[in-house]
Every structure is written in structure tokens, then in C-alpha cells.
Design a protein around this motif. Structure first.
Motif, PDB file in Angstrom:
ATOM      1  N   GLY A 147      35.618  46.453  41.066  1.00 39.30           N
ATOM      2  CA  GLY A 147      34.993  45.703  42.131  1.00 39.30           C
ATOM      3  C   GLY A 147      34.041  44.649  41.597  1.00 39.30           C
ATOM      4  N   LEU A 148      33.180  44.165  42.455  1.00 34.79           N
ATOM      5  CA  LEU A 148      32.232  43.108  42.128  1.00 34.79           C
ATOM      6  C   LEU A 148      30.849  43.704  41.913  1.00 34.79           C
ATOM      7  CD1 LEU A 148      31.706  39.944  42.048  1.00 34.79           C
ATOM      8  CD2 LEU A 148      30.954  40.219  44.419  1.00 34.79           C
ATOM      9  N   GLY A 149      30.199  43.345  40.791  1.00 32.11           N
ATOM     10  CA  GLY A 149      28.843  43.810  40.541  1.00 32.11           C
ATOM     11  C   GLY A 149      28.724  45.289  40.268  1.00 32.11           C
ATOM     12  N   VAL A 150      29.813  45.914  39.796  1.00 32.34           N
ATOM     13  CA  VAL A 150      29.833  47.361  39.584  1.00 32.34           C
ATOM     14  C   VAL A 150      29.382  47.661  38.149  1.00 32.34           C
ATOM     15  CG1 VAL A 150      31.246  49.430  39.583  1.00 32.34           C
ATOM     16  CG2 VAL A 150      31.687  47.626  41.244  1.00 32.34           C
ATOM     17  N   LEU A 151      28.439  48.594  37.999  1.00 29.73           N
ATOM     18  CA  LEU A 151      27.936  48.984  36.686  1.00 29.73           C
ATOM     19  C   LEU A 151      28.451  50.372  36.320  1.00 29.73           C
ATOM     20  CD1 LEU A 151      24.197  47.828  36.911  1.00 29.73           C
ATOM     21  CD2 LEU A 151      26.205  46.530  36.196  1.00 29.73           C
ATOM     22  N   PRO A 152      28.511  50.694  35.019  1.00 30.02           N
ATOM     23  CA  PRO A 152      28.987  52.016  34.599  1.00 30.02           C
ATOM     24  C   PRO A 152      28.069  53.140  35.047  1.00 30.02           C
ATOM     25  CG  PRO A 152      29.033  50.450  32.764  1.00 30.02           C
ATOM     26  CD  PRO A 152      28.279  49.801  33.879  1.00 30.02           C
ATOM     27  N   ARG A 153      28.647  54.327  35.137  1.00 29.99           N
ATOM     28  CA  ARG A 153      27.873  55.509  35.523  1.00 29.99           C
ATOM     29  C   ARG A 153      26.656  55.669  34.609  1.00 29.99           C
ATOM     30  NH1 ARG A 153      31.581  59.135  34.748  1.00 29.99           N
ATOM     31  NH2 ARG A 153      32.376  58.938  36.881  1.00 29.99           N
ATOM     32  N   ASP A 191      49.518  35.493  41.338  1.00 29.15           N
ATOM     33  CA  ASP A 191      49.012  36.829  41.024  1.00 29.15           C
ATOM     34  C   ASP A 191      48.264  36.821  39.698  1.00 29.15           C
ATOM     35  OD1 ASP A 191      50.124  37.782  43.343  1.00 29.15           O
ATOM     36  OD2 ASP A 191      51.952  38.512  42.373  1.00 29.15           O
ATOM     37  N   LEU A 192      48.810  36.122  38.714  1.00 26.44           N
ATOM     38  CA  LEU A 192      48.154  36.047  37.413  1.00 26.44           C
ATOM     39  C   LEU A 192      46.833  35.283  37.510  1.00 26.44           C
ATOM     40  CD1 LEU A 192      51.283  35.340  35.176  1.00 26.44           C
ATOM     41  CD2 LEU A 192      49.992  37.482  35.343  1.00 26.44           C
ATOM     42  N   GLU A 193      46.826  34.225  38.297  1.00 33.14           N
ATOM     43  CA  GLU A 193      45.589  33.474  38.482  1.00 33.14           C
ATOM     44  C   GLU A 193      44.519  34.363  39.114  1.00 33.14           C
ATOM     45  OE1 GLU A 193      44.563  28.999  39.902  1.00 33.14           O
ATOM     46  OE2 GLU A 193      45.617  30.239  41.385  1.00 33.14           O
ATOM     47  N   SER A 194      44.918  35.192  40.061  1.00 33.05           N
ATOM     48  CA  SER A 194      43.985  36.116  40.692  1.00 33.05           C
ATOM     49  C   SER A 194      43.401  37.079  39.664  1.00 33.05           C
ATOM     50  CB  SER A 194      44.686  36.893  41.808  1.00 33.05           C
ATOM     51  OG  SER A 194      43.848  37.893  42.338  1.00 33.05           O
ATOM     52  N   LEU A 195      44.240  37.589  38.767  1.00 33.80           N
ATOM     53  CA  LEU A 195      43.753  38.491  37.728  1.00 33.80           C
ATOM     54  C   LEU A 195      42.710  37.807  36.858  1.00 33.80           C
ATOM     55  CD1 LEU A 195      46.924  40.380  36.426  1.00 33.80           C
ATOM     56  CD2 LEU A 195      45.123  41.236  37.890  1.00 33.80           C
ATOM     57  N   VAL A 196      42.987  36.584  36.472  1.00 28.09           N
ATOM     58  CA  VAL A 196      42.060  35.859  35.598  1.00 28.09           C
ATOM     59  C   VAL A 196      40.722  35.656  36.294  1.00 28.09           C
ATOM     60  CG1 VAL A 196      41.629  33.649  34.450  1.00 28.09           C
ATOM     61  CG2 VAL A 196      43.876  34.736  34.267  1.00 28.09           C
ATOM     62  N   ILE A 197      40.741  35.217  37.541  1.00 26.97           N
ATOM     63  CA  ILE A 197      39.491  34.964  38.262  1.00 26.97           C
ATOM     64  C   ILE A 197      38.710  36.263  38.447  1.00 26.97           C
ATOM     65  CG2 ILE A 197      38.509  34.224  40.463  1.00 26.97           C
ATOM     66  CD1 ILE A 197      40.775  32.185  40.671  1.00 26.97           C
ATOM     67  N   ARG A 198      39.385  37.334  38.820  1.00 26.61           N
ATOM     68  CA  ARG A 198      38.681  38.597  39.049  1.00 26.61           C
ATOM     69  C   ARG A 198      38.063  39.147  37.767  1.00 26.61           C
ATOM     70  NH1 ARG A 198      41.461  42.659  39.998  1.00 26.61           N
ATOM     71  NH2 ARG A 198      43.622  41.955  40.104  1.00 26.61           N
ATOM     72  N   HIS A 199      38.765  39.021  36.656  1.00 27.28           N
ATOM     73  CA  HIS A 199      38.293  39.612  35.409  1.00 27.28           C
ATOM     74  C   HIS A 199      37.314  38.726  34.647  1.00 27.28           C
ATOM     75  CE1 HIS A 199      40.660  43.343  34.834  1.00 27.28           C
ATOM     76  NE2 HIS A 199      41.533  42.761  35.613  1.00 27.28           N
ATOM     77  N   THR A 200      37.437  37.423  34.783  1.00 27.13           N
ATOM     78  CA  THR A 200      36.653  36.527  33.932  1.00 27.13           C
ATOM     79  C   THR A 200      35.716  35.596  34.686  1.00 27.13           C
ATOM     80  OG1 THR A 200      38.274  34.723  33.925  1.00 27.13           O
ATOM     81  CG2 THR A 200      38.618  36.503  32.332  1.00 27.13           C
ATOM     82  N   HIS A 201      35.884  35.488  35.999  1.00 29.74           N
ATOM     83  CA  HIS A 201      35.133  34.515  36.812  1.00 29.74           C
ATOM     84  C   HIS A 201      35.374  33.092  36.307  1.00 29.74           C
ATOM     85  CE1 HIS A 201      32.039  37.725  38.334  1.00 29.74           C
ATOM     86  NE2 HIS A 201      33.292  37.997  38.665  1.00 29.74           N
ATOM     87  N   ARG A 202      36.575  32.862  35.804  1.00 31.17           N
ATOM     88  CA  ARG A 202      37.005  31.519  35.416  1.00 31.17           C
ATOM     89  C   ARG A 202      38.221  31.137  36.241  1.00 31.17           C
ATOM     90  NH1 ARG A 202      36.111  33.517  30.097  1.00 31.17           N
ATOM     91  NH2 ARG A 202      38.351  33.787  29.779  1.00 31.17           N
ATOM     92  N   LEU A 207      39.443  30.582  47.300  1.00 32.91           N
ATOM     93  CA  LEU A 207      38.690  31.185  48.404  1.00 32.91           C
ATOM     94  C   LEU A 207      39.316  32.493  48.848  1.00 32.91           C
ATOM     95  CD1 LEU A 207      37.808  27.982  50.465  1.00 32.91           C
ATOM     96  CD2 LEU A 207      36.168  29.585  49.433  1.00 32.91           C
ATOM     97  N   ARG A 208      40.632  32.550  48.840  1.00 33.18           N
ATOM     98  CA  ARG A 208      41.302  33.798  49.213  1.00 33.18           C
ATOM     99  C   ARG A 208      40.960  34.911  48.211  1.00 33.18           C
ATOM    100  NH1 ARG A 208      45.980  32.148  48.668  1.00 33.18           N
ATOM    101  NH2 ARG A 208      46.504  33.146  46.691  1.00 33.18           N
ATOM    102  N   ILE A 209      40.933  34.567  46.932  1.00 27.33           N
ATOM    103  CA  ILE A 209      40.671  35.567  45.891  1.00 27.33           C
ATOM    104  C   ILE A 209      39.231  36.056  45.939  1.00 27.33           C
ATOM    105  CG2 ILE A 209      40.550  35.919  43.390  1.00 27.33           C
ATOM    106  CD1 ILE A 209      42.876  33.817  43.204  1.00 27.33           C
ATOM    107  N   VAL A 210      38.267  35.121  46.011  1.00 26.45           N
ATOM    108  CA  VAL A 210      36.862  35.540  45.965  1.00 26.45           C
ATOM    109  C   VAL A 210      36.452  36.240  47.261  1.00 26.45           C
ATOM    110  CG1 VAL A 210      36.257  33.760  44.296  1.00 26.45           C
ATOM    111  CG2 VAL A 210      35.978  33.290  46.733  1.00 26.45           C
ATOM    112  N   SER A 211      37.069  35.873  48.377  1.00 24.57           N
ATOM    113  CA  SER A 211      36.777  36.586  49.624  1.00 24.57           C
ATOM    114  C   SER A 211      37.173  38.048  49.499  1.00 24.57           C
ATOM    115  CB  SER A 211      37.513  35.924  50.795  1.00 24.57           C
ATOM    116  OG  SER A 211      36.994  34.640  51.057  1.00 24.57           O
ATOM    117  N   GLU A 212      38.298  38.309  48.873  1.00 26.33           N
ATOM    118  CA  GLU A 212      38.722  39.691  48.668  1.00 26.33           C
ATOM    119  C   GLU A 212      37.808  40.396  47.673  1.00 26.33           C
ATOM    120  OE1 GLU A 212      42.735  42.246  47.501  1.00 26.33           O
ATOM    121  OE2 GLU A 212      42.840  40.085  47.814  1.00 26.33           O
ATOM    122  N   MET A 213      37.371  39.679  46.639  1.00 24.92           N
ATOM    123  CA  MET A 213      36.465  40.277  45.652  1.00 24.92           C
ATOM    124  C   MET A 213      35.203  40.820  46.292  1.00 24.92           C
ATOM    125  SD  MET A 213      36.814  37.478  42.558  1.00 24.92           S
ATOM    126  CE  MET A 213      35.372  38.079  41.683  1.00 24.92           C
TER     127      MET A 213
END
Length: 723
Positions: free
Chosen positions: A474-480, A4-15, A68-74
Motif C-alpha cells: 500500500g501507500l505509506g506502509v512501514l514494516p512491523r 500494467d507495467l507502467e502501473s507497477l513502476v509508478i506504484r513501486h518507484t513513484h516515477r 491519475l487512475r493509478i495514483v487514485s487507486e494507490m
């Protein structure tokens, strides 16, 4: 938990946290991993590919499976996206033709014939009573077989995954970044902070936690491990109680307080007592939240703890048994007496409140002398006001130029939007301009002066993230308020939802507007085809998940404004369904492929909000013929059921126009302030990066940056906001 922590890191940092394993010959497997990532729009950085190549095949496979599981969900590829019309966007029928087909099939069905005949005799037909309407008539596999393969294009999205440090280090850095954020986090990021705080409560902490909601989440974790609490107002304690009870730490929604264990009750009462003992004036803060404090008092039983008398005073104020004059009431009394100068002197002791009252003070001031005093006070206290508030006020006055007939747009913390006429008197231009100049000078003073600034031109029109609630997760989301180019010939929207308990029908629609924001036409289940566009067909239930699509060939669309929207026709809200998200794809003219192709996805955002109509963004054709997106992240209240694009077109066009015509502070503004100093600004051409350390600001991190570079991308754009 580690996954779960690894998923957080990948989603937030793309590392990817530093992959570990025995040494080996993993090069071939690493290349296969990279190829699999490409199919969903990702790829490994050169450094990460080299590292994986030196590990064993088993170690690479473990990393690949998790990633692959994480980025597919992203990107939204973790579910099956079927379409009602099997060969969409080809062969989409006219709406009336399609409905007639469904009627003919129903009349040929013994189980439905009598019901349909009765309805036809009455002149009203319920489409849901037709056996072939609203339910997939083919399997996902049959749909795939009917579609052509996607032809790869150089314009397909490629998101690079970089090599990270050890998981513990990455988790700690992410925790410090979220906890110490100078701007409020969105709901999803606040939830992520809660997960991280449970792991990091006893480790390194940020120098300060300026956002109160973040502090509540951190305090909950500190309470669980017996660490000292971070409290300096009575409302901090109220937020902590809400966090412990699983409620809303923003205090916008009422929280049902749980029965609190005795150690928790003691900690909360001791915290209240210490805050009030140190500064009895803090009791005045109770007035803004009297009802929640009264309900909390019923759980804490302060009468059982006479050693904390100041805590008991908090609840006495909430019940009206003890007087504690609020700061705001003192200001209101002075303004009611037309004592603007007295109100300004009082507000100087609360710089943030003074800044939020500047527009009012300038409007009610009796003359130039009083307006001069207001501006002078603002300049004096500006260094004590948070950067987020300074920038918000700067943006506010930027939109207060002269006599304006622009409507005012209001957006609450949950993205609910509405508009109203601006009936405020104008702010005198000279005072407005002096104030703006002073605010610019204050922001300029706080900004860093990097020796070399490398800038991605695509980031210049991204709105400053003054609040994490101004965008979805989400992915590629910009501020209002952000503007982004739309480079592609085919624009395709998608929505996916999966109901939890009740039949739920979401309708993807697109409102096509003229340049004056009047309605030209629309695409929806009631209008399957329009000039340049097709709808994939209405799906009216989603026990196993459902998708709808709208495809637009931009060179054929005659309307200059396109507003995609998701309407809740029936069933569960965006917050009740098991899952729901919206996004858009871009394809070249010759690209075919399935209705959903992950590597063509430019944006995928979770659907969250209290309204029944979601407005993620708007697309506009500019004078040069190019299309650009302006990000909305809004929800309209709508009605309880049967929301349709035909019924809400007026309210949608009003709120869209208000956001489109509002001027937002962007990265371009901050760069302009930086370039006034000694900073050398270089636009990155997308190719080679400098060998020496730089400060890089862009949509994504490029490969090859010097390891000592400071990097700001969409994932940590909040770091642009000075403290």
C-alpha cells in the motif's frame, strides 16, 4: 500489458516512465494535470513538469489519464466512500438512541411491523431485520452535498512523482530489484515479480536470487521460455511445481498440482536428477516436505523416465522406501545425547542453521567452556550467513536480556499473531553481550561506507524490513515494529470492502486502552460515541462496496493507547472479497471535508491475511504528550462469525502489548554502525539538497538530488539489508 507495467513502476518507484509524444505547447495542460494530482495528494516534480510542458496537449492528457487512475487507486480514491450517517462526524447519535429510531421506523412500516413486534415480545431483537439498519439511507451524491468542502492545509500529504527513464529500462530495473531482493517479498510484491519475470526472463538477470520464493517465480518464467532453470536443492523444484500450478511457493499452504505437460514434467525431473546427482545429501531435504513430494510424484510419473534415476530416488525417500537421514535429525541425536560440542561441529557446516540454533545451544550448554565454543563457532561462520539472518538473530538476542516477564509474540508468514509466556531460561548476560558485539561487527563490516550520507530524521525509527511479509502492500506502509509520528489534531480510520458473492459485513472498531493495556472503552457499531470520538455507522452488506470510519480528536481522547481493528462479522474473508483495504487520515482541527479525503490519507494498506480480525497498527500517547504509531500488521484467528471488539479485547491487548514492548532493529541502528566509520552523516532539513552525489535515506525521495545519488526510500528499503 504496457499500461500494467507502467502501473507497477509508478506504484513501486513513484516515477512516471519517460512520457513520449510529439513536441508541443503542453504547459497549460501539464499545470492542470499537476493541480488534479494535488487533489489526491500527489504532485509532479519540477523536472517532470518541465518535460511534460514541452509535449503536445494530447501527449500530456494521455499521461495524465493513466497516472491519475493509478495514483487514485494507490490512495484508495478509486471507489466511492459513503458513510451511513450523512453528516459524519457531526450529529452522530448515541447508540441506544439510534437503535430506537430504527425500531420506531420499523414499527411504522407495514412490511416489518409484525416481525419487530414479535421479536420485542420475546426480548431479543435482530438489528438486521430493521429496514433502516445497516444499509445506506442516502446516495453518495447526497452525502457529498451535506458535507463542507475541505480546506487545504500545509500539513496535507504531498507525494512527489518523478521523471523516470524509458519503460523498458524502468521495468528491467524493477525486476532486478525484486528478483535479487535479500529479503522475502510480500504476497503482492511476489505477484508483481511474477508479472515482471514473464517480461524479463530472457533479459538481464540479478547476480544472485537468494530468496527461494523469488527463485521459484523466476524459474516459472524461465521454464515458459525454455531458459535454464536456477536449481540447487530439491525443494527448489518443488517450489517451481507449486508456482506452475498457481499454488503457494512459500510451501505454507498445500498446493493442488495441475496435470503437467510432458515438457514440464521432463524439465522438473531433469532438474531433480541433476541436483541429487551433484550432491546425494540433498535427498535429506525431502523429509521436511514428504507429503507435497508424494503428491508431486503422482503428477510427474518418474517411472516413465528411467534415464533420471536420481529423480526417482527423491520420491522413494518421500514414500519411505529409501533412507536419507536428515541433517536436523543428526543434530537432534547429538543434543539428545548432550553432545553440544558435537552438535556445534556439525552445525558449522550449515551456518544458517547454526545461527537459528544459537539460543538453544547457549541454554543447553553444560558450562562456560561449551558456551564459549558456541559463541566462537558463531563468530567463525558469521561471514557465511545472510545479512537478513544475522540481523534477525541480533534482534532476537536484543530481546533476551536477563529474566524477562515480557510475553513472546509469534507471527507466521501470513501475519497471524499470537502470544505466549516466555518460559525459556535466560541466556547468560556475558555470552549474550559477546555475541551481540560480534554480530554488530559483522554487520558493520558488510555495510557500505558512503562518503556523504543524507538522512531524513523521520526514517530513523523505521524498523528494518527483514521480511516483506512484515508489512502490507500500500501507500505509506512501514514494516512491523516501526514508529512514526502522528502530526494532526484529527485522526480518522477508514475501511472499505466489496463482497464477491456472499453478504459480507466488516466492522471497523477502535479499542481504547489504559497505560497498563486494560480496556478503557471502545468505538464500534455498539458504541457509536466515546470520549473524543465518533463512529460513522454500521454497514452490513457491500454488493457495491461499503466504507466505515472512526474519527478521533486526539486532544480530547483520554486513553493513551488506541488500537484500530477490522472485525469480520459475517461473510467473506479478507482473501475472498473482491477488494478490501484499511487506512488512516490526519487533519488539522479546522479542516472539514468529506469522510474520505485522499490528500489527507497518510497510509492505505490492502487487507490480506487468514485471520478474521485485522490489527494494522497501534497509536500511543508518549510522555511528552505527542502521539506516535507503532506498526503491527497482524491478524488474529478470531471466530468464524460475529467477531466483535467486546469479545476480543483481551487477546488484542495481549498481542498489542507484546509488539509494543518488543525492541526492533531500526534504521537508527544501521546508521549508528555506519557513523562508527568514516561516513559523514547529515540530517536533511527538508529544504535544499547538496549539489554533489550523496546516499540519501528517507521516507520519500526529495527533489533536486544529484542524478548520481543513491536513493533509499520506503519503496526499496530492503536494499538497506546487506547480503
Amino acid at each position: 500489458m504496457a499500461h500494467d507495467l507502467e502501473s507497477l513502476v509508478i506504484r513501486h518507484t513513484h516515477r512516471i516512465p519517460f512520457p513520449k509524444g510529439s513536441a508541443g505547447e503542453g504547459a497549460a495542460t501539464a499545470r492542470q494535470f499537476d493541480a488534479a494530482l494535488t487533489s489526491v495528494g500527489f504532485k509532479l516534480s519540477v523536472e517532470l513538469l518541465e518535460h511534460l510542458s514541452g509535449l503536445s496537449e494530447a501527449a500530456v492528457l494521455r499521461t495524465a489519464e493513466r497516472t491519475l487512475r493509478i495514483v487514485s487507486e494507490m490512495v484508495g480514491d478509486h471507489v466511492r466512500h459513503n458513510s451511513y450517517f450523512i453528516d459524519f462526524p457531526a450529529n452522530v447519535p448515541d447508540t441506544e438512541e439510534f437503535w430506537m429510531r430504527c425500531v420506531v421506523k420499523a414499527l411504522g412500516d407495514d412490511t416489518s411491523r409484525d416481525s419487530v413486534l414479535t421479536q420485542l415480545a420475546r426480548g431479543v431483537l435482530n438489528l438486521l431485520s430493521l429496514p433502516t439498519y445497516g444499509r445506506y439511507q442516502h446516495t453518495y451524491e447526497e452525502m457529498l452535498a451535506a458535507q463542507d468542502e475541505l480546506i487545504a492545509s500545509a500539513s496535507d500529504r504531498v507525494t512527489v512523482l518523478h521523471l523516470g527513464r524509458d519503460l523498458d529500462d524502468e521495468v528491467t530495473d524493477l525486476y532486478l530489484a525484486l528478483a535479487g531482493s535479500t529479503t522475502p517479498l510480500g504476497e503482492d510484491h511476489l505477484s508483481d515479480l511474477e508479472t515482471l519475470a514473464e517480461r524479463c526472463a530472457l533479459g538481464p538477470q540479478p547476480d544472485s536470487i537468494p530468496v527461494r520464493e523469488n527463485r521459484a517465480v523466476v524459474n516459472k518464467a524461465r521454464l515458459a521460455v525454455g531458459a535454464d532453470l536456477l536449481l540447487d536443492t530439491v525443494v527448489d523444484v518443488l517450489r517451481l511445481a507449486c508456482a506452475f500450478s498457481g499454488g503457494d511457493v512459500t510451501l505454507q499452504e498445500p498446493t493442488r498440482f495441475r496435470a503437467l505437460p510432458r515438457p514440464v514434467r521432463r524439465a522438473l525431473l531433469a532438474g531433480l536428477d541433476a541436483v541429487v546427482a551433484a550432491n546425494p545429501a540433498k535427498l535429506a531435504d525431502v523429509h521436511a516436505y514428504r507429503e507435497p513430494f508424494k503428491r508431486l510424484g503422482e503428477r510427474l510419473h518418474p517411472h516413465e523416465y528411467p534415464r533420471w534415476p536420481h529423480a526417482a530416488d527423491v520420491f522413494a525417500v518421500a514414500r519411505g522406501e529409501k533412507d536419507a537421514r536428515s541433517f536436523d535429525s543428526r543434530v537432534e541425536k547429538l543434543l539428545d545425547a548432550s553432545d553440544v560440542l558435537g552438535a556445534v561441529r556439525l552445525l558449522e557446516s550449515a551456518p544458517g542453521k547454526l545461527f537459528r540454533a544459537l539460543d538453544l545451544l547457549l541454554r543447553v550448554a553444560a558450562g562456560q567452556e561449551e558456551r564459549d565454543a558456541v559463541v566462537a563457532a558463531a563468530i567463525r561462520v558469521a561471514p557465511e550467513v545472510s545479512g537478513r539472518v544475522v540481523l534477525s538473530v541480533r534482534e532476537h538476542f536484543q530481546n533476551r536480556e536477563g529474566e524477562s516477564d515480557k510475553p513472546r509474540v509469534f507471527v507466521n508468514r501470513r501475519g497471524g499473531g499470537w502470544v505466549a509466556s516466555d518460559v525459556r531460561p535466560p541466556v547468560p548476560a556475558a555470552d549474550r553481550d559477546r555475541l551481540i558485539a560480534a554480530l554488530d561487527a559483522e554487520i558493520r563490516r558488510r555495510l557500505p561506507a558512503p562518503a556523504r550520507l543524507l538522512l531524513d530524521p523521520d526514517v530513523l525509527d523505521v524498523a528494518l524490513p527483514l521480511s516483506g511479509r512484515a508489512s502490507g502492500a500500500g501507500l505509506g506502509v512501514l514494516p512491523r515494529g516501526s514508529l512514526s509520528p502522528v502530526d494532526g489534531e484529527q485522526l480518522r480510520f477508514f475501511v472499505y470492502w466489496k463482497e464477491t458473492e456472499r453478504r459480507t459485513d466488516y466492522d471497523l472498531s477502535a479499542l481504547l486502552l489504559r497505560s497498563d493495556y486494560s480496556t478503557d472503552s471502545w468505538l464500534s457499531y455498539t458504541s457509536l460515541r466515546a470520549v473524543g470520538g465518533e463512529h460513522s455507522g454500521d454497514v452490513t452488506e457491500a454488493p457495491d462496496g461499503a466504507s466505515e470510519f472512526i474519527n478521533l480528536c486526539l486532544d480530547r481522547v483520554r486513553s493513551p493507547v488506541i488500537v484500530p481493528q477490522v472485525n469480520i462479522y459475517a461473510g467473506e474473508s479478507f482473501e475472498e472479497v473482491e477488494e478490501s483495504f484499511f487506512g488512516f487520515m490526519l487533519r488539522d482541527g479546522e479542516q472539514k471535508g468529506r469522510p474520505f479525503e485522499p490528500r489527507t490519507v497518510r497510509m492505505k494498506s490492502e487487507l490480506r491475511g487468514a485471520g478474521r480480525v485485522a490489527l494494522p497498527l497501534v497509536f500511543r500517547r508518549e510522555e511528552d504528550g505527542r502521539w506516535r504509531a507503532k506498526w503491527l500488521h497482524l491478524h488474529l484467528k478470531g471466530i468464524s462469525s460475529a467477531n466483535r471488539v467486546e469479545e476480543n479485547q483481551i487477546s488484542v491487548s495481549k498481542v498489542v502489548r507484546a509488539v509494543v514492548e518488543r525492541e526492533y532493529l531500526t534504521v537508527r541502528y544501521l546508521i549508528g554502525l555506519m557513523s562508527d566509520r568514516t561516513t559523514a552523516v547529515e540530517l536533511w532539513d527538508g529544504e535544499r539538497v547538496p549539489d554533489e552525489p550523496v546516499t540519501y535515506i528517507g521516507l520519500e525521495r526529495p527533489e533536486g538530488l544529484h542524478p548520481d545519488s543513491r536513493v533509499i526510500t520506503l519503496e526499496n528499503a530492503r536494499d538497506l539489508i546487506p547480503g
